[in-house]
Write an enzyme that holds these catalytic residues in place. Structure first.
Site, PDB file in Angstrom:
ATOM      1  N   LYS A   1     -17.196   4.344  26.054  1.00 51.27           N
ATOM      2  CA  LYS A   1     -17.044   2.992  26.613  1.00 51.27           C
ATOM      3  C   LYS A   1     -16.861   2.029  25.446  1.00 51.27           C
ATOM      4  O   LYS A   1     -17.684   2.006  24.523  1.00 51.27           O
ATOM      5  CB  LYS A   1     -18.283   2.580  27.412  1.00 51.27           C
ATOM      6  CG  LYS A   1     -18.271   3.093  28.834  1.00 51.27           C
ATOM      7  CD  LYS A   1     -19.362   2.416  29.643  1.00 51.27           C
ATOM      8  CE  LYS A   1     -19.429   2.961  31.046  1.00 51.27           C
ATOM      9  NZ  LYS A   1     -20.563   2.406  31.807  1.00 51.27           N
TER      10      LYS A   1
ATOM     11  N   GLU B   1     -33.395   2.164  25.776  1.00 55.01           N
ATOM     12  CA  GLU B   1     -32.341   3.065  26.269  1.00 55.01           C
ATOM     13  C   GLU B   1     -32.803   4.526  26.195  1.00 55.01           C
ATOM     14  O   GLU B   1     -32.355   5.354  26.968  1.00 55.01           O
ATOM     15  CB  GLU B   1     -31.043   2.879  25.472  1.00 55.01           C
ATOM     16  CG  GLU B   1     -30.481   1.459  25.478  1.00 55.01           C
ATOM     17  CD  GLU B   1     -29.647   1.114  26.723  1.00 55.01           C
ATOM     18  OE1 GLU B   1     -29.559   1.942  27.643  1.00 55.01           O
ATOM     19  OE2 GLU B   1     -29.108  -0.013  26.752  1.00 55.01           O
TER      20      GLU B   1
ATOM     21  N   LYS C   1     -26.962  12.033  27.618  1.00 56.87           N
ATOM     22  CA  LYS C   1     -25.754  11.224  27.787  1.00 56.87           C
ATOM     23  C   LYS C   1     -24.506  12.105  27.806  1.00 56.87           C
ATOM     24  O   LYS C   1     -23.591  11.902  28.612  1.00 56.87           O
ATOM     25  CB  LYS C   1     -25.654  10.179  26.676  1.00 56.87           C
ATOM     26  CG  LYS C   1     -24.403   9.352  26.803  1.00 56.87           C
ATOM     27  CD  LYS C   1     -24.617   7.897  26.837  1.00 56.87           C
ATOM     28  CE  LYS C   1     -23.338   7.171  27.216  1.00 56.87           C
ATOM     29  NZ  LYS C   1     -23.333   5.791  26.816  1.00 56.87           N
TER      30      LYS C   1
ATOM     31  N   ARG D   1     -22.256   8.622  36.452  1.00 55.71           N
ATOM     32  CA  ARG D   1     -22.415   7.912  35.174  1.00 55.71           C
ATOM     33  C   ARG D   1     -23.067   6.548  35.400  1.00 55.71           C
ATOM     34  O   ARG D   1     -23.740   6.026  34.514  1.00 55.71           O
ATOM     35  CB  ARG D   1     -21.071   7.756  34.455  1.00 55.71           C
ATOM     36  CG  ARG D   1     -21.220   7.063  33.105  1.00 55.71           C
ATOM     37  CD  ARG D   1     -20.038   7.242  32.180  1.00 55.71           C
ATOM     38  NE  ARG D   1     -20.279   6.548  30.924  1.00 55.71           N
ATOM     39  CZ  ARG D   1     -19.526   6.651  29.844  1.00 55.71           C
ATOM     40  NH1 ARG D   1     -18.467   7.441  29.861  1.00 55.71           N
ATOM     41  NH2 ARG D   1     -19.814   5.981  28.742  1.00 55.71           N
TER      42      ARG D   1
ATOM     43  N   ASN E   1     -26.689   2.973  34.113  1.00 55.32           N
ATOM     44  CA  ASN E   1     -26.833   1.512  34.170  1.00 55.32           C
ATOM     45  C   ASN E   1     -28.211   1.101  34.692  1.00 55.32           C
ATOM     46  O   ASN E   1     -28.416  -0.073  35.013  1.00 55.32           O
ATOM     47  CB  ASN E   1     -25.748   0.904  35.062  1.00 55.32           C
ATOM     48  CG  ASN E   1     -24.362   1.209  34.518  1.00 55.32           C
ATOM     49  OD1 ASN E   1     -24.175   1.257  33.304  1.00 55.32           O
ATOM     50  ND2 ASN E   1     -23.402   1.448  35.393  1.00 55.32           N
TER      51      ASN E   1
ATOM     52  N   HIS F   1     -29.600  -2.258  33.942  1.00 53.36           N
ATOM     53  CA  HIS F   1     -28.540  -3.074  33.345  1.00 53.36           C
ATOM     54  C   HIS F   1     -28.061  -4.211  34.234  1.00 53.36           C
ATOM     55  O   HIS F   1     -27.613  -5.233  33.723  1.00 53.36           O
ATOM     56  CB  HIS F   1     -27.345  -2.201  32.944  1.00 53.36           C
ATOM     57  CG  HIS F   1     -27.584  -1.424  31.674  1.00 53.36           C
ATOM     58  ND1 HIS F   1     -28.587  -0.487  31.558  1.00 53.36           N
ATOM     59  CD2 HIS F   1     -26.976  -1.462  30.465  1.00 53.36           C
ATOM     60  CE1 HIS F   1     -28.563   0.027  30.336  1.00 53.36           C
ATOM     61  NE2 HIS F   1     -27.603  -0.553  29.652  1.00 53.36           N
TER      62      HIS F   1
ATOM     63  N   HIS G   1     -28.236  -7.480  32.346  1.00 50.55           N
ATOM     64  CA  HIS G   1     -27.064  -8.309  32.026  1.00 50.55           C
ATOM     65  C   HIS G   1     -27.251  -9.730  32.544  1.00 50.55           C
ATOM     66  O   HIS G   1     -26.826 -10.698  31.907  1.00 50.55           O
ATOM     67  CB  HIS G   1     -25.793  -7.700  32.626  1.00 50.55           C
ATOM     68  CG  HIS G   1     -25.267  -6.527  31.839  1.00 50.55           C
ATOM     69  ND1 HIS G   1     -24.356  -5.636  32.339  1.00 50.55           N
ATOM     70  CD2 HIS G   1     -25.532  -6.104  30.577  1.00 50.55           C
ATOM     71  CE1 HIS G   1     -24.072  -4.717  31.412  1.00 50.55           C
ATOM     72  NE2 HIS G   1     -24.789  -4.977  30.349  1.00 50.55           N
TER      73      HIS G   1
ATOM     74  N   HIS H   1     -29.954  -7.075  23.860  1.00 47.93           N
ATOM     75  CA  HIS H   1     -29.514  -6.298  25.025  1.00 47.93           C
ATOM     76  C   HIS H   1     -30.587  -5.273  25.450  1.00 47.93           C
ATOM     77  O   HIS H   1     -30.948  -5.195  26.617  1.00 47.93           O
ATOM     78  CB  HIS H   1     -28.186  -5.598  24.706  1.00 47.93           C
ATOM     79  CG  HIS H   1     -27.759  -4.614  25.740  1.00 47.93           C
ATOM     80  ND1 HIS H   1     -27.335  -4.994  27.008  1.00 47.93           N
ATOM     81  CD2 HIS H   1     -27.719  -3.251  25.732  1.00 47.93           C
ATOM     82  CE1 HIS H   1     -27.043  -3.913  27.708  1.00 47.93           C
ATOM     83  NE2 HIS H   1     -27.269  -2.846  26.959  1.00 47.93           N
TER      84      HIS H   1
END
Ligand code: GLY
Length: 364
Positions: A143, A185, A227, A241, A245, A248, A252, A266
């Site tokens: 990504k 993460e 991952k 996938r 998130n 997220h 975000h 983040h």
């Protein structure tokens, strides 16, 4: 050295993980160069702390290289930096068969990967991630992208690297908050589908954060394996996938409401977002209170800043969430959990429940 392979047929690549790999980087990079020339793109912080090690290795192997140093920080993931970088590479006459090296954290990896995806319609690039967040997440899986005034990562492409080189010792010059941000993460992988990994992190998270190399290597390897498996199964995020998130959609929105400044990284927003996702799952009767509390306690014990340290406005947060790129048919896809290690995707979320848990979280 540990090797994790991302299995994508002809576009498969290795993630190499170990101590002091930077000092021997040239030997790993050389097989990927079609000409004995490359461009290293990094930021000011990484240039100060780690670049000499990489440069020494490249010079020692007689690899010709140029270095471009960009400003550090999220603001670098912009249209204007993308344009400048592309023009610079064009003026260097970089050819289609050349390879560029993204040397830095998530910002550098995402920006350089995006530039590599459009430069002469796509050239090879190597990721040498230097932050924990980039090592366990953003450098793996292809990504790439930049931010728009409409939100984070809204402009980008899937473009896989040809190699990911992870030197765990490059984390040793990172400030504590950046380690915590990346750690979120790591925890995420346990919360998604690996409860044993979450329990291991409950025992070992502190050692990882305080700098224990072996714990760091194990956690990075586990994260990259998790991952790589997801990316191999669903490279373009048509399904599972999206589980990556977790935290997220909330995260975000928190970042957008904070104005993307360094008061909230983040990964810190993702940590807060994971807790909110568990609180929402609990509110919806999906997840046991004990699991929700366990996730919250784990992050509360480690996070430097709290969601209550910010003056977030609930309606603004909801507005940001509705602008998320994961909207489809006017509905948001949430990653919810039936418990630790049992995450799933749902479009069936009542925004009143979201509002209510946000209000509760911000009041505490
Ligand atoms: N960071 C989420 C993904 O790579 O899909």
């Amino acid at each position: 050295m540990k090797t994790v392979t991302v299995d994508l047929g002809q576009r498969s690549y290795d993630i190499l993980i170990g101590e002091n790999l930077l000092d021997h980087a040239a030997g790993r990079i050389l097989p990927h160069l079609k000409r004995n020339k490359t461009v290293v793109i990094t930021d000011e912080n990484v240039a100060r702390h780690q670049l000499p090690r990489l440069e020494k290795s490249l010079t020692g192997a007689a690899i010709e290289f140029e270095t471009i140093v960009l400003p550090a920080g999220e603001a670098t993931k912009s249209f204007s930096q993308t344009e400048d970088l592309l023009e610079k590479l064009l003026s260097m006459r970089l050819e289609r068969t050349d390879t560029i090296i993204a040397f830095g954290g998530g910002v550098i990896g995402d920006l350089v990967g995006f530039v590599a995806s459009v430069y002469l319609r796509g050239i090879n690039f190597i990721q040498i991630p230097t932050s924990l967040l980039a090592q366990v997440d953003s450098s793996v899986g292809g990504k790439t992208g930049i931010n728009s005034k409409h939100g984070k990562n809204l402009v980008g492409a899937f473009h896989q690297p040809v190699l990911v080189l992870i030197d765990v010792t490059s984390l040793e010059t990172l400030e504590h908050r950046h380690i915590i941000a990346g750690y979120a993460e790591v925890v995420k992988y346990g919360l998604i589908n690996d409860p044993a990994f979450f329990y291991w992190l409950e025992q070992n998270g502190r050692a990882l954060i305080s700098g224990d190399r072996e714990t760091r290597t194990t956690a990075i390897q586990k994260s990259c394996e998790a991952k790589a498996a997801v990316v191999a199964a669903d490279e373009k995020e048509s399904g599972m996938r999206a589980l990556l998130n977790l935290g997220h959609t909330f995260g975000h929105a928190l970042e957008a409401e904070n104005g993307y400044n360094d008061k909230l990284f983040h990964g810190e927003a993702v940590a807060m977002g994971c807790v909110l996702a568990f609180q929402l799952s609990y509110k919806m009767g999906l997840c046991a209170k004990e699991d929700m509390v366990r996730v919250k306690q784990h992050f509360d014990a480690l996070l430097v800043n709290r969601i209550t340290d910010f003056s977030f406005d609930v309606d603004n947060l909801l507005h940001h969430m509705k602008g998320d790129k994961k909207m489809s048919d006017g509905k948001l896809t949430f990653v919810l959990a039936k418990g630790i290690g049992s995450s799933f995707l749902s479009k069936d979320v009542n925004m009143e429940d979201v509002k209510s848990i946000l209000k509760d979280a911000l009041e505490r």
